[in-house]
Design an enzyme around this catalytic site. Sequence first.
Site, mmCIF file in Angstrom:
data_model
loop_
_atom_site.group_PDB
_atom_site.id
_atom_site.type_symbol
_atom_site.label_atom_id
_atom_site.label_comp_id
_atom_site.label_asym_id
_atom_site.label_seq_id
_atom_site.Cartn_x
_atom_site.Cartn_y
_atom_site.Cartn_z
ATOM 1 C CG ASP A 21 -1.740 1.179 1.416
ATOM 2 O OD1 ASP A 21 -2.374 1.598 0.427
ATOM 3 O OD2 ASP A 21 -1.775 1.737 2.531
ATOM 4 C CB ILE A 22 1.022 4.317 -1.693
ATOM 5 C CG1 ILE A 22 1.543 3.424 -2.831
ATOM 6 C CG2 ILE A 22 1.780 5.663 -1.697
ATOM 7 C CD1 ILE A 22 1.316 3.983 -4.219
ATOM 8 C CG ASP A 23 -1.688 7.647 0.066
ATOM 9 O OD1 ASP A 23 -1.102 8.738 0.113
ATOM 10 O OD2 ASP A 23 -2.073 7.120 -0.992
ATOM 11 C CG ASP A 198 -2.605 2.884 6.249
ATOM 12 O OD1 ASP A 198 -2.982 3.942 6.793
ATOM 13 O OD2 ASP A 198 -2.861 2.616 5.064
#
Length: 258
Positions: A21-23, A198
Amino acid sequence: MRIERPMTPNLPEGKWALFLDIDGTLLEHAAHPDSVSVSNELRQLMQTMERRLDGAVAFVTGRSVSAVDRLFDPLKMRVAGLYGLEHRLTSDGPVEAADEPADIAALADEVEAELGKGVYVERKGPVLALHTRAAPHLLARATVLVEKALDRLPRGYRVIPGNAGVELMPLEAAKGAAIRRFMEIPPFVGRRPVFLGDDTSDENGFETVNGEDGISIRIKPRGPTAARHVIADVTDAIAWLQANFGDPARQAGRDAAE
């Protein structure tokens, strides 16, 4: 049963496939998705991990593929965007994109008129994301608006609450399905998956990876999670990736300095 385990493993050498995931995982959240930026160090780490894993690295994100490309420019990574509604299966391959349906566009207009500038309405093709980080008092109202919209939208949509917002998306938008698609093709096939995320939308991915005897890690969890391991924050997530998949010489130099 969902469990939390406050430990994150140091991985042995092996055939791993890494999904990120990124954010909130690689980058700290911001009030507006376009307010974040990628450091040269993170770009270098991504390149190193991709090289060490023979290309078996992919972003699995709610961002569109085009948004990921702008963020990580000039890098072009394998990406499952919009929770798997968009794909680029090879770093230099074509993008399977997703268009915005007219009813979702109309709903986005209504929400913007109702909530005003306090909420950022992000239009991501068939996915509608309402960001309330800058106006947390509007989260409940934003959630009610999209939940009520389910009654008049075509069947096949769901509402996913997040840490600081809410999203409306098709049922087929699932990170677990995106991970499975990558795992069926080279260079991912035959490898053991690792997934870092997250948020609530990552739980489906954790469950999929657990079913493949993989490593599931949630960053800064709030409440129960299907992830079998946790990491405190973005800084520690980057450090863990560097230690397990980064440049060994660089990590050794960092340890010596400490």
